[in-house]
Scaffold this active site. Structure first.
Site, PDB file in Angstrom:
ATOM      1  N   ASN A  65       0.876  -1.183   0.000  1.00 16.60           N
ATOM      2  CA  ASN A  65       0.000   0.000   0.000  1.00 16.60           C
ATOM      3  C   ASN A  65       0.910   1.229   0.000  1.00 16.60           C
ATOM      4  OD1 ASN A  65      -1.805   2.023   0.479  1.00 16.60           O
ATOM      5  ND2 ASN A  65      -2.651   1.149   2.358  1.00 16.60           N
ATOM      6  N   ARG A 102      -2.793  -2.343  -3.069  1.00 19.10           N
ATOM      7  CA  ARG A 102      -4.036  -1.635  -2.738  1.00 19.10           C
ATOM      8  C   ARG A 102      -4.073  -0.345  -3.569  1.00 19.10           C
ATOM      9  NH1 ARG A 102      -5.192   2.919   1.452  1.00 19.10           N
ATOM     10  NH2 ARG A 102      -7.443   2.935   1.334  1.00 19.10           N
ATOM     11  N   HIS A 128     -13.324   2.067   0.980  1.00 17.81           N
ATOM     12  CA  HIS A 128     -13.248   1.031   2.026  1.00 17.81           C
ATOM     13  C   HIS A 128     -13.867  -0.284   1.543  1.00 17.81           C
ATOM     14  CE1 HIS A 128     -13.298   4.343   5.387  1.00 17.81           C
ATOM     15  NE2 HIS A 128     -12.057   4.004   5.112  1.00 17.81           N
ATOM     16  N   ARG A 154     -12.411  14.784   8.876  1.00 19.75           N
ATOM     17  CA  ARG A 154     -13.267  15.116   7.719  1.00 19.75           C
ATOM     18  C   ARG A 154     -14.693  15.414   8.175  1.00 19.75           C
ATOM     19  NH1 ARG A 154     -11.789   9.920   4.185  1.00 19.75           N
ATOM     20  NH2 ARG A 154      -9.910   9.676   5.417  1.00 19.75           N
ATOM     21  N   GLU A 188      -8.059  -5.912   5.869  1.00 19.14           N
ATOM     22  CA  GLU A 188      -7.969  -5.480   4.476  1.00 19.14           C
ATOM     23  C   GLU A 188      -6.815  -6.172   3.758  1.00 19.14           C
ATOM     24  OE1 GLU A 188      -8.569  -1.414   6.147  1.00 19.14           O
ATOM     25  OE2 GLU A 188      -9.415  -1.003   4.186  1.00 19.14           O
TER      26      GLU A 188
END
Ligand code: ADP
Length: 397
Positions: free
Chosen positions: A9, A83, A171, A231, A375
């Site tokens: 990643n 990823r 996600h 956020r 993940e």
């Protein structure tokens, strides 16, 4: 370590890696950070669970990957899985060919911070290991099964047809993993209607029907939807013109405020970290208390909204750092969903510890599960699948 897959990643100045084999206990993982700087280093965990730290002063992505791979080469990974945040309209994991690399490049305007960094890593590993199958696994792919009425914005049509302005969702690997795992534990693998809440620094919800995403809270970018660490999630889109006209802010400043200075951090004026906020709230900090309340209310509202696309609701799954650990947040969120029939078993809810999966409902109403996300494991699984398909295709030529 046969059958292992290296999961990578790549961020703008960091690379997370994990060598994933059959058993989760055998996982080797780590992080190369501060790339390009004099204090660039790799920190990780070896096969025996020992921590390591290697200085790689001024190393770039390619040099860091070379060091990581040379340390892991004795385990002979069968493939590399990358990823990738944004896959545009790609619907599944793909073997990395020049054509797929171009598609990831084309999706860059939709993920301007992430996709360029992923491409640096992909191009480096393709140069370094031309004989190893390499696969891209996209955060967006799982949500490509959303119906058009869920993914279209009520905006002029040409913005969608000519510029790809639509809801994509993110996600995806996490929602896919926890919904498959939860429904399997419930004895109905990839069947029925499930809501998933991935609650970390970034947070999103998803509605899944018979194993397929039918709606999700994030949209064109990962800013839409829930309140997150920094956020804002949903706000009135006119906030841009309001702030420009009244405060003279430019787009860059507004974007930075919405992405980096809002959410739990903005509301509490204290921290983006849920643990800090829960502790502060217990000590009587009113801003922290309000930040938690807004977080849970908006989460409940999102789950209730997404449930519109499920013919029936079999269960709800919490995951991510907050979802897996914060019994208080799970309880508060469920209290805002009184008409769904959820019955939380308070004791079980409070007893679940980090990294433990378990069911926390009282046996009536829709099930409630806590499932630690994986993940990397999901990316490895999809990578293995694509690599095996390719081998099979070559064998039958
Ligand atoms: P990321 O999205 O960066 O992968 P994580 O999934 O690790 O992040 O989630 C980070 C969030 O999880 C932080 O807000 C952190 O405070 C929260 N968290 C971790 N442990 C706990 C806990 N025991 N109680 C409440 N929140 C927790």
């Amino acid at each position: 370590m046969s059958n292992s897959v290296l999961v990578i990643n790549c961020g703008s100045s960091s690379i997370k890696y994990a060598l994933v084999s059959e058993r989760r206990e055998d996982r080797i993982y780590g992080l190369a950070e501060n790339l390009g700087a004099s204090d660039a280093r790799i920190k990780g965990i070896t096969k025996g669970g020992q921590p390591i730290e290697i200085a790689i002063p001024n190393a770039n992505h390619e040099q860091a990957l070379e060091t990581i791979l040379s340390r892991l080469s004795e385990y002979q990974p069968q493939a590399i899985g990358h990823r990738v945040v944004h896959g545009g309209n790609l619907t599944k994991a793909e073997l990395l060919t020049n054509e797929i690399v171009e598609k990831i490049r084309e999706a860059t305007p939709l993920a301007p911070l992430h996709n360029p960094a992923h491409l640096v890593g992909i191009e480096a590993t393709m140069r370094l290991f031309p004989n190893l199958p390499q696969v891209a696994v996209f955060d967006t792919a799982f949500h490509q099964t959303m119906p058009d009425y869920a993914y279209r914005y009520a905006l002029p049509k040409f913005l969608y047809t000519e510029h790809g302005v639509r809801r994509y969702g993110f996600h995806g690997t996490s929602h896919a993993y926890v919904s498959e795992r939860g429904s399997t534990l419930a004895g109905m693998p990839n069947q029925g209607g499930w809501l998933t809440a991935h609650l970390g620094n970034g947070s999103s919800t998803c509605a899944i029907w018979n194993g397929k995403s039918v709606d999700t809270s994030m949209g064109l970018t990962p800013l839409e939807g829930l309140v997150m660490g920094t956020r804002s999630g949903d706000v009135d889109p006119s906030i841009h013109s309001f702030l420009a006209k009244n405060l003279g802010w430019d787009l860059y400043k507004i974007d930075r405020m919405l992405n980096n200075e809002s959410g739990l951090y903005g509301l509490s004026n204290l921290s983006n970290d849920m643990r800090t906020l829960i502790e502060a709230s217990e000590r009587g900090n009113e801003d922290a208390t309000l930040a938690i309340e807004v977080f849970c209310y908006r989460l409940a509202k999102s789950l209730a909204g997404l449930s519109c696309n499920l013919p029936q609701l079999d269960g709800l799954i919490f995951t991510g750092g907050i979802g897996e650990n914060a019994a208080y947040i799970r309880e508060k969120t469920l209290a805002y969903l009184p008409h769904f029939g959820f019955q939380l078993d308070q004791q079980r809810n409070n007893e679940l510890k980090r990294g433990t999966e378990g069911r926390v409902d009282a046996g009536q109403g829709p099930q409630i599960w806590v499932i630690p996300t994986d993940e990397e494991g999901r990316i490895a699984q999809e990578t293995r699948h694509v690599a095996e398909q390719q081998q099979h295709a070559l064998a039958t030529l």
